[in-house]
Scaffold this motif. Sequence first.
Motif, PDB file in Angstrom:
ATOM      1  N   ARG A  97       0.831  -1.204   0.000  1.00 35.87           N
ATOM      2  CA  ARG A  97       0.000   0.000   0.000  1.00 35.87           C
ATOM      3  C   ARG A  97       0.868   1.259   0.000  1.00 35.87           C
ATOM      4  N   SER A  98       1.919   1.254   0.800  1.00 38.15           N
ATOM      5  CA  SER A  98       2.836   2.399   0.823  1.00 38.15           C
ATOM      6  C   SER A  98       3.557   2.538  -0.515  1.00 38.15           C
ATOM      7  N   PHE A  99       3.962   1.408  -1.092  1.00 38.83           N
ATOM      8  CA  PHE A  99       4.612   1.404  -2.401  1.00 38.83           C
ATOM      9  C   PHE A  99       3.705   2.053  -3.448  1.00 38.83           C
ATOM     10  N   ALA A 100       2.440   1.631  -3.490  1.00 41.98           N
ATOM     11  CA  ALA A 100       1.502   2.183  -4.464  1.00 41.98           C
ATOM     12  C   ALA A 100       1.270   3.674  -4.234  1.00 41.98           C
ATOM     13  N   ALA A 101       1.214   4.074  -2.977  1.00 35.50           N
ATOM     14  CA  ALA A 101       0.969   5.488  -2.670  1.00 35.50           C
ATOM     15  C   ALA A 101       2.136   6.362  -3.098  1.00 35.50           C
ATOM     16  N   VAL A 102       3.364   5.878  -2.927  1.00 33.08           N
ATOM     17  CA  VAL A 102       4.526   6.662  -3.339  1.00 33.08           C
ATOM     18  C   VAL A 102       4.496   6.905  -4.848  1.00 33.08           C
ATOM     19  N   ILE A 103       4.150   5.873  -5.609  1.00 24.98           N
ATOM     20  CA  ILE A 103       4.094   6.040  -7.062  1.00 24.98           C
ATOM     21  C   ILE A 103       2.922   6.940  -7.460  1.00 24.98           C
ATOM     22  N   ALA A 104       1.761   6.706  -6.848  1.00 26.86           N
ATOM     23  CA  ALA A 104       0.579   7.488  -7.216  1.00 26.86           C
ATOM     24  C   ALA A 104       0.722   8.954  -6.822  1.00 26.86           C
ATOM     25  N   GLU A 105       1.312   9.221  -5.653  1.00 29.84           N
ATOM     26  CA  GLU A 105       1.417  10.594  -5.157  1.00 29.84           C
ATOM     27  C   GLU A 105       2.701  11.279  -5.601  1.00 29.84           C
ATOM     28  N   GLY A 106       3.694  10.495  -6.047  1.00 28.95           N
ATOM     29  CA  GLY A 106       4.907  11.081  -6.593  1.00 28.95           C
ATOM     30  C   GLY A 106       6.014  11.364  -5.607  1.00 28.95           C
ATOM     31  N   SER A 107       5.791  11.092  -4.315  1.00 27.85           N
ATOM     32  CA  SER A 107       6.827  11.373  -3.318  1.00 27.85           C
ATOM     33  C   SER A 107       6.497  10.675  -2.009  1.00 27.85           C
ATOM     34  N   LEU A 108       7.509  10.565  -1.143  1.00 29.63           N
ATOM     35  CA  LEU A 108       7.285  10.013   0.193  1.00 29.63           C
ATOM     36  C   LEU A 108       6.331  10.897   0.993  1.00 29.63           C
ATOM     37  N   SER A 109       6.538  12.211   0.890  1.00 26.68           N
ATOM     38  CA  SER A 109       5.695  13.126   1.664  1.00 26.68           C
ATOM     39  C   SER A 109       4.252  13.062   1.181  1.00 26.68           C
ATOM     40  N   GLY A 110       4.055  12.988  -0.143  1.00 27.60           N
ATOM     41  CA  GLY A 110       2.695  12.878  -0.672  1.00 27.60           C
ATOM     42  C   GLY A 110       2.025  11.594  -0.242  1.00 27.60           C
ATOM     43  N   ALA A 111       2.773  10.495  -0.258  1.00 26.52           N
ATOM     44  CA  ALA A 111       2.225   9.219   0.192  1.00 26.52           C
ATOM     45  C   ALA A 111       1.873   9.265   1.679  1.00 26.52           C
ATOM     46  N   ALA A 112       2.727   9.917   2.468  1.00 30.22           N
ATOM     47  CA  ALA A 112       2.471  10.024   3.905  1.00 30.22           C
ATOM     48  C   ALA A 112       1.186  10.797   4.174  1.00 30.22           C
ATOM     49  N   ARG A 113       0.998  11.915   3.460  1.00 31.68           N
ATOM     50  CA  ARG A 113      -0.242  12.680   3.640  1.00 31.68           C
ATOM     51  C   ARG A 113      -1.449  11.864   3.213  1.00 31.68           C
ATOM     52  N   HIS A 114      -1.321  11.160   2.102  1.00 29.61           N
ATOM     53  CA  HIS A 114      -2.442  10.388   1.570  1.00 29.61           C
ATOM     54  C   HIS A 114      -2.857   9.270   2.521  1.00 29.61           C
ATOM     55  N   LEU A 115      -1.888   8.599   3.120  1.00 32.45           N
ATOM     56  CA  LEU A 115      -2.189   7.447   3.985  1.00 32.45           C
ATOM     57  C   LEU A 115      -2.331   7.822   5.455  1.00 32.45           C
ATOM     58  N   GLY A 116      -2.006   9.062   5.800  1.00 35.75           N
ATOM     59  CA  GLY A 116      -2.091   9.462   7.200  1.00 35.75           C
ATOM     60  C   GLY A 116      -0.990   8.869   8.050  1.00 35.75           C
TER      61      GLY A 116
END
Length: 304
Positions: free
Chosen positions: A11-30
């Motif tokens: 899930r984190s892997f997919a979020a990093v690709i979808a959001e484009g960054s670690l910070s974007g993935a962190a915000r998206h997943l909380g």
Amino acid sequence: MNSDPDWSLWRSFAAVIAEGSLSGAARHLGLSQPTIGRHIEALEAELGLSLFERGLTGLKPNATALRLYASVDRARSALAEAAILAAGAQDGEAGTVRLTASTMISNYVLPEILASIRRLHPNIAIESVPTDSAENLLMREADIAVRMFRPTQLELVTRHLGDIPLVPVAHESYLARRGTPTTLNDLWSHDMLGFDRSDAVIRHARTLGFQLTRDNFPVRSDDQPHLWELLRAGLGIGFAQLNLARTTPGLVVLPIDLAIPPLPVWLTVHKQLFTSHRIRAIYDAVAEGLTAYIKDDPTAPPLR
């Protein structure tokens, strides 16, 4: 090698690709950014593969990561669909409903509506998500969404609740200092509150024949609740929902027609969730509350 990494890593892997960054993935997943980073490292270790190129600008997915992402995204969609089907099959009212709306609606309109809903449905917990980004109902990022545009996905049930007029407003303390503009020419000579990165107001002014620039907006922000508070503090003239302006002490609706298109309000839910008793209960109650807000008498005099 562990051939079945924990789903949280995927899930984190997919979020990093979808959001484009670690910070974007962190915000998206909380989650925190370091947590996302550890998930990526753990996934790479378990797979025995390098998935990202590390650079000064962050993580860049390699060809292997992009191939894996397509399968992970399909799996994520399938799990979301299963969760939606399970939620829709639940009979009882007890449980949680996740509701998302714009930051302005969430902060200044929904609180009173949710207070009434909680009295009617005390066994239903409500997760409120204020955001101006479009949460994905198909991925179960929210159960119910208040949208300012018409959703088009076939899997969604949508209801148009009405349209909210947008008007120029100012606090009476500002007007006492600077006077009240009565024409468009007068308006642009005042201190205007505007957006920082968006040029929506500038583009609309051009349709009216006025060539504005950022210099016409000495106070700028992309955070709409913050702009609202600046407006209430008397920093200048801004644009607001008519009904919200009318019910806010000290704010005055200016007698200038800017021909701003009204803000449509759509209430949306996944069709499979519409059969859930608790989600339908909250959906109907939110619809009733927002409809009452939208249909507030727009001809009433402004509060002074």
